[in-house]
Design a protein around this motif. Structure first.
Motif, PDB file in Angstrom:
ATOM      1  N   TYR A 156       0.651  -1.314  -0.055  1.00  0.00           N
ATOM      2  CA  TYR A 156       0.011  -0.198  -0.035  1.00  0.00           C
ATOM      3  C   TYR A 156       0.887   1.308   0.093  1.00  0.00           C
ATOM      4  O   TYR A 156       2.029   1.234   0.524  1.00  0.00           O
ATOM      5  CB  TYR A 156      -1.036  -0.005   1.359  1.00  0.00           C
ATOM      6  CG  TYR A 156      -1.753  -1.219   1.493  1.00  0.00           C
ATOM      7  CD1 TYR A 156      -2.594  -1.349   0.608  1.00  0.00           C
ATOM      8  CD2 TYR A 156      -1.172  -2.052   2.464  1.00  0.00           C
ATOM      9  CE1 TYR A 156      -3.454  -3.019   1.024  1.00  0.00           C
ATOM     10  CE2 TYR A 156      -2.083  -3.222   2.943  1.00  0.00           C
ATOM     11  CZ  TYR A 156      -2.803  -3.642   1.952  1.00  0.00           C
ATOM     12  OH  TYR A 156      -3.836  -4.647   2.089  1.00  0.00           O
ATOM     13  N   TYR A 161      -5.054   2.749   2.121  1.00  0.00           N
ATOM     14  CA  TYR A 161      -5.269   1.537   1.517  1.00  0.00           C
ATOM     15  C   TYR A 161      -5.531   1.260  -0.031  1.00  0.00           C
ATOM     16  O   TYR A 161      -5.745   0.175  -0.319  1.00  0.00           O
ATOM     17  CB  TYR A 161      -6.671   1.242   2.120  1.00  0.00           C
ATOM     18  CG  TYR A 161      -8.041   2.155   1.570  1.00  0.00           C
ATOM     19  CD1 TYR A 161      -8.751   2.001   0.571  1.00  0.00           C
ATOM     20  CD2 TYR A 161      -8.044   3.409   2.557  1.00  0.00           C
ATOM     21  CE1 TYR A 161      -9.555   2.780  -0.126  1.00  0.00           C
ATOM     22  CE2 TYR A 161      -9.271   4.034   2.001  1.00  0.00           C
ATOM     23  CZ  TYR A 161      -9.734   3.863   0.976  1.00  0.00           C
ATOM     24  OH  TYR A 161     -10.864   4.817   0.228  1.00  0.00           O
ATOM     25  N   ARG A 212      -7.937  -2.211   3.595  1.00  0.00           N
ATOM     26  CA  ARG A 212      -6.904  -2.902   2.786  1.00  0.00           C
ATOM     27  C   ARG A 212      -7.092  -4.343   2.328  1.00  0.00           C
ATOM     28  O   ARG A 212      -6.641  -4.660   1.314  1.00  0.00           O
ATOM     29  CB  ARG A 212      -5.673  -2.948   4.034  1.00  0.00           C
ATOM     30  CG  ARG A 212      -5.030  -1.343   3.990  1.00  0.00           C
ATOM     31  CD  ARG A 212      -3.949  -1.476   4.847  1.00  0.00           C
ATOM     32  NE  ARG A 212      -3.190  -0.114   4.830  1.00  0.00           N
ATOM     33  CZ  ARG A 212      -1.884   0.212   5.510  1.00  0.00           C
ATOM     34  NH1 ARG A 212      -1.516  -0.733   6.438  1.00  0.00           N
ATOM     35  NH2 ARG A 212      -1.530   1.280   5.507  1.00  0.00           N
TER      36      ARG A 212
END
Length: 279
Positions: A156, A161, A212
């Motif tokens: 990431y 996210y 995420r």
């Protein structure tokens, strides 16, 4: 005489500078070697923990089988004692014992097959990863489940996210493994450290870990064609740490996303359906 003295002083100064440079180089080499040893030590600790967990699992299975055998033996003794009252024949008891033993052998065969498939899956994935990827991707098999743990800074953008471009190559390799093993379901699980987060549309670490995980699921579906019916996204926030959050290294290890590959639930239900009937 003055020239000779000047020459000696120049040579001495050169030796001091050379010695200083050599010392700095030795110090840097020692630092690099120390970092490498520290990394190797941490890897060895994690492998030892996984091995211990495997041993514990096998010991638990052995203990369960011992208890089942003892219970079966007691049942046989009790049935023999009461056979005249219950009209239970020795032949029927032997049939029940044979049926139970056959079921136990079936379970052992299924487990052995599952363990073998998991090891093949693990080895295939590890072979596909580069040396740099292996530093940020940890693959383990624990109690019949394959765990692929990916560092957050590889996946990431910082504090976000959104998946970065660097992760695409690694995710494509994982997606290929998932698609090759169609009899497995996949859980994507986000984890964070305990440092509070305050960003627009992200209330806390629970939100961040779930977002995420969802980003990875959508990348596997949209970019690599994984069947969405096999995927589940979940987040555990800061409440599933690998180690203490008291150090930066610990927080870094806790910030991770795990791809957990397990046999489908209906396979276990089929085993239950084929269990021998009790009398």
């Amino acid at each position: 005489m003055k020239k000779k003295t000047l020459f000696i002083m120049t040579m001495a100064a050169g030796l001091i500078v050379f010695s200083s440079c050599a010392s700095k180089k030795d110090l840097e080499n020692c630092r690099l070697e120390n970092r490498e040893l520290t990394t190797n030590y941490q890897d060895a600790k994690e492998q030892l923990a996984a091995s211990r967990a495997r041993v514990t699992s096998l010991e638990e299975q052995l203990e369960a089988q011992k208890k089942a055998y003892i219970a079966l033996q007691r049942s046989l003794d009790q049935s023999l004692t009461n056979s005249s009252q219950n009209n239970i024949s020795i032949e029927k008891l032997v049939d029940q014992i044979n049926e139970s033993n056959q079921y136990i052998r079936h379970l052992v065969e299924v487990k052995s097959k599952s363990d073998s498939l998991n090891m093949v899956l693990q080895n295939n994935l590890l072979r596909s990863l580069s040396n740099d990827e292996k530093k940020e991707v940890d693959v383990q098999v624990l109690k019949g489940v394959v765990y692929i743990s990916l560092a957050d800074n590889m996946l990431y953008k910082s504090g976000s996210y959104e998946i970065n471009e660097r992760a695409s190559v690694t995710l494509s390799k994982i997606a290929k493994i998932i698609m090759d093993y169609k009899d497995y379901d996949v859980l994507i699980e986000g984890n964070t450290d305990d440092v509070p987060i305050s960003r627009q549309n992200i209330r806390n670490n629970w939100d961040l870990s779930c977002l995420r995980a969802s980003s990875v699921v959508q990348a596997l579906i949209n970019d690599y064609g994984v069947d969405p019916k096999r995927l589940t996204a979940g987040g555990r926030g800061e409440f599933n740490p690998l180690t203490s959050n008291s150090t930066e290294l610990g927080r870094q290890r806790n910030r991770r996303t795990q791809i957990i590959i397990t046999p489908k639930l209906d396979q276990f239900m089929d085993l239950i359906d084929h269990a021998p009937d009790g009398e």
